[in-house]
Design an enzyme around this catalytic site. Structure first.
Site, PDB file in Angstrom:
ATOM      1  N   LEU A 151     -18.795  91.228 -20.281  1.00  0.00           N
ATOM      2  CA  LEU A 151     -17.984  90.687 -21.375  1.00  0.00           C
ATOM      3  C   LEU A 151     -18.627  90.976 -22.726  1.00  0.00           C
ATOM      4  CD1 LEU A 151     -19.415  87.903 -22.651  1.00  0.00           C
ATOM      5  CD2 LEU A 151     -18.560  86.925 -20.551  1.00  0.00           C
ATOM      6  N   CYS A 258     -27.513  92.195 -26.866  1.00  0.00           N
ATOM      7  CA  CYS A 258     -27.448  92.966 -25.618  1.00  0.00           C
ATOM      8  C   CYS A 258     -27.960  94.402 -25.756  1.00  0.00           C
ATOM      9  CB  CYS A 258     -26.026  92.968 -25.101  1.00  0.00           C
ATOM     10  SG  CYS A 258     -25.386  91.302 -24.911  1.00  0.00           S
TER      11      CYS A 258
HETATM   12  C1  UGA Z   1     -22.059  94.483 -25.157  1.00  0.00           C
HETATM   13  C2  UGA Z   1     -21.186  95.268 -24.147  1.00  0.00           C
HETATM   14  O1  UGA Z   1     -20.089  95.870 -24.835  1.00  0.00           O
HETATM   15  C3  UGA Z   1     -20.666  94.341 -23.051  1.00  0.00           C
HETATM   16  O2  UGA Z   1     -19.956  95.106 -22.082  1.00  0.00           O
HETATM   17  C4  UGA Z   1     -21.849  93.659 -22.369  1.00  0.00           C
HETATM   18  O3  UGA Z   1     -21.423  92.728 -21.400  1.00  0.00           O
HETATM   19  C5  UGA Z   1     -22.660  92.908 -23.425  1.00  0.00           C
HETATM   20  O4  UGA Z   1     -23.092  93.839 -24.433  1.00  0.00           O
HETATM   21  C6  UGA Z   1     -23.840  92.295 -22.715  1.00  0.00           C
HETATM   22  O5  UGA Z   1     -24.674  93.025 -22.197  1.00  0.00           O
HETATM   23  O6  UGA Z   1     -23.877  91.065 -22.569  1.00  0.00           O
HETATM   24  P1  UGA Z   1     -21.560  92.865 -27.253  1.00  0.00           P
HETATM   25  O7  UGA Z   1     -23.008  93.047 -27.574  1.00  0.00           O
HETATM   26  O8  UGA Z   1     -20.981  91.498 -27.219  1.00  0.00           O
HETATM   27  O9  UGA Z   1     -21.219  93.520 -25.807  1.00  0.00           O
HETATM   28  O10 UGA Z   1     -20.706  93.655 -28.337  1.00  0.00           O
HETATM   29  P2  UGA Z   1     -20.050  95.108 -28.489  1.00  0.00           P
HETATM   30  O11 UGA Z   1     -18.633  94.935 -28.825  1.00  0.00           O
HETATM   31  O12 UGA Z   1     -20.379  95.981 -27.369  1.00  0.00           O
HETATM   32  O13 UGA Z   1     -20.786  95.625 -29.813  1.00  0.00           O
HETATM   33  C7  UGA Z   1     -22.195  95.860 -29.848  1.00  0.00           C
HETATM   34  C8  UGA Z   1     -22.589  96.483 -31.177  1.00  0.00           C
HETATM   35  O14 UGA Z   1     -22.123  97.827 -31.246  1.00  0.00           O
HETATM   36  C9  UGA Z   1     -22.015  95.776 -32.423  1.00  0.00           C
HETATM   37  O15 UGA Z   1     -23.026  95.696 -33.395  1.00  0.00           O
HETATM   38  C10 UGA Z   1     -20.911  96.700 -32.885  1.00  0.00           C
HETATM   39  O16 UGA Z   1     -20.683  96.630 -34.277  1.00  0.00           O
HETATM   40  C11 UGA Z   1     -21.472  98.059 -32.483  1.00  0.00           C
HETATM   41  N1  UGA Z   1     -20.431  99.087 -32.278  1.00  0.00           N
HETATM   42  C12 UGA Z   1     -19.552  98.981 -31.243  1.00  0.00           C
HETATM   43  C13 UGA Z   1     -20.376 100.186 -33.123  1.00  0.00           C
HETATM   44  O17 UGA Z   1     -21.185 100.319 -34.084  1.00  0.00           O
HETATM   45  N2  UGA Z   1     -19.426 101.144 -32.897  1.00  0.00           N
HETATM   46  C14 UGA Z   1     -18.539 101.058 -31.878  1.00  0.00           C
HETATM   47  O18 UGA Z   1     -17.706 101.993 -31.735  1.00  0.00           O
HETATM   48  C15 UGA Z   1     -18.597  99.950 -31.032  1.00  0.00           C
END
Ligand code: UGA
Length: 444
Positions: A151, A258
């Site tokens: 998630l 994460c």
């Molecule tokens: C992430 C994973 O997406 C989940 O599948 C996983 O369960 C979770 O870690 C975990 O291990 O518990 P999360 O950290 O909540 O989830 O958030 P994301 O939406 O994945 O974003 C992570 C970071 O990447 C954010 O800082 C976001 O701004 C950045 N991001 C995301 C980008 O810079 N570009 C993108 O295209 C997507």
């Protein structure tokens, strides 16, 4: 099924609420009495859209309860799900102290056969080690399951109720079957495998997503130099089904609890078996540097003289729809600006308190609205793509800023938004939108 979920952080609480929502009897356990008190009063200790309402519905229906009494919860349940934190140690490895403690407490409370599933992200081999630990403290029979969680914060309920897949790592077929039954209402995509592979799937998935982000950020940096638009490049790449469109948004790099933790941990896991994960090391390095692009752009605009300038910062959370600021790029960016003698004004719609708890209250002017933050600032940096920022009236914004300089670290604004404004606008990997200081593109 009767389920106990131990740990009421993002993963534990959302999972517990959602298991209740699909018809199970769930007890959520936490050792922090303040959290349990809040939860029993109908409050939610984290900000997660929709969670409070869903928890309330299931509590009222008698399917969900909260307690600090782990032993009693374990005795009433057939399935125990461990979802406590595994925060990073200074060397990047996962700290397994909490999970070990919980395993011992479960062992001591057992009163018959249990399925013990680990949702916490743990290094390969941890489930086996925990099983030994439990076996050393109880004569009761149990089955270990690795149940990695995928998630995302901010969309945790949707992700949990409609997951892309469920991964179940098991050694025993009947325990695997029980877990498949439990998760069948959520999806047909259930991968059953051995425990070590399940543990690895979690790290590999997060590492791959982090790799996509660092990849597109490097492409963005090159786009800025060659005059290409990274959003179009990502769109063009994403239509290829082998690549896919998600996680190709260029910006200031990933943060959160994460990706930074799990990428470091996987590098360590590889190191322990004498394998240097060179690719992932670069992913981490690229990510660490990407946030400083914001500072580099400010330095270019102000000819290296940041001291004495007023810089407004929009967004402190590591991403929108969460109050989580752990490893948020904003922490380092603001600290760097403060160290340079910049007067920083900052605002976030939700994450102000959690940011101040980590960063401290001193050295920054904390504001209560987007426009108040921008008032009389020499430049504005957008670090988190909250909807509130995207819908700001740009002409009003331009008028309250001392200089209409906007550094958009998340590519929130489009060309049409900027038409008719005088913004000197910098985004990530979209050089044609960078107004004001036009740099001639190299002849290639
Ligand atoms: C992430 C994973 O997406 C989940 O599948 C996983 O369960 C979770 O870690 C975990 O291990 O518990 P999360 O950290 O909540 O989830 O958030 P994301 O939406 O994945 O974003 C992570 C970071 O990447 C954010 O800082 C976001 O701004 C950045 N991001 C995301 C980008 O810079 N570009 C993108 O295209 C997507």
């Amino acid at each position: 099924m009767n389920i106990t979920v131990i740990g009421t952080g993002y993963v534990g609480l959302v999972s517990g609420v959602c298991y209740a929502e699909i018809g199970n009897q769930v007890i959520c356990v936490d050792k922090d009495p303040r959290k349990i008190e809040m939860l029993n009063a109908g409050e939610i200790p984290i900000y997660e859209p929709g969670l409070k309402e869903l928890a309330a519905v299931n509590r009222t229906a008698g399917k969900l309860s909260f307690t600090g009494d782990l032993a009693s919860a374990v005795r009433q349940s057939d399935v125990i799900i461990i979802a406590v934190g595994t925060p990073p140690l200074p060397n990047g490895e996962a700290n397994l102290a909490f999970i070990d403690q919980v395993a011992l407490e479960i062992a001591e409370a057992m009163n018959g056969h249990k399925i013990i599933a680990v949702k916490s992200t743990v290094p390969v081999g941890t489930n086996e080690r925990l099983a030994q630990l439990i076996r050393s403290r109880t004569n009761h029979d149990f089955d270990s399951i690795s149940l990695p969680e995928f998630l995302r914060e901010g969309s945790a309920i949707e992700d949990t109720l409609h997951p892309d897949r469920i991964v179940i790592g098991a050694e025993c077929q009947s325990a695997a079957d029980t877990m498949v039954q439990l998760h069948k209402p959520l999806t047909e995509q259930i991968v059953v495998t051995d425990i070590r592979s399940a543990e690895m799937i979690k790290y590999a998935s997060n590492a791959f997503l982090a790799t996509k982000i660092s990849f597109i950020n490097e492409i963005a940096n090159i786009c800025e130099k060659v005059g290409a638009d990274v959003t179009k490049v990502a769109e063009g790449m994403g239509h290829d089904k082998r690549i896919g469109p998600s996680f190709l948004k260029a910006g200031i790099g990933y943060g959160g609890s994460c990706f930074p933790k799990d990428t470091s941990a996987l590098i360590q896991i590889a190191g322990h078996v004498d394998y240097e994960f060179k690719l992932l090391r670069s992913v981490v390095e690229v990510n660490q540097d990407q946030r400083f692009n914001v500072i580099r752009k400010l330095e270019t605009i102000f000819h290296g003289e940041l001291k004495g300038k007023t810089v407004a910062v929009w967004g402190l959370a590591f991403k929108p729809n969460t109050d989580d600021v752990r490893d948020s790029p904003a922490l380092e960016i603001i600290q760097h600006l403060v160290d340079q003698g910049v007067k920083v004004k900052a605002y976030d719609p939700i994450a102000m308190d959690s940011f101040q708890a980590l960063f401290g209250k001193d050295g920054v002017e904390w504001c209560s609205s987007a426009l108040e933050t921008a008032q009389d600032a020499d430049a504005l940096c957008l670090l988190t793509e909250w909807d509130e920022f995207a819908s700001v009236d740009l002409l009003r914004l331009q008028n309250v800023l001392k200089q209409p300089i906007l550094i958009d670290g998340r590519n929130v604004f489009k060309e049409e938004n900027l038409l008719g404004t005088d913004f000197i606008y910098y985004s990530v990997g979209r050089p044609n939108l960078n107004q004001g200081v036009k740099q001639p593109m190299p002849v290639l």
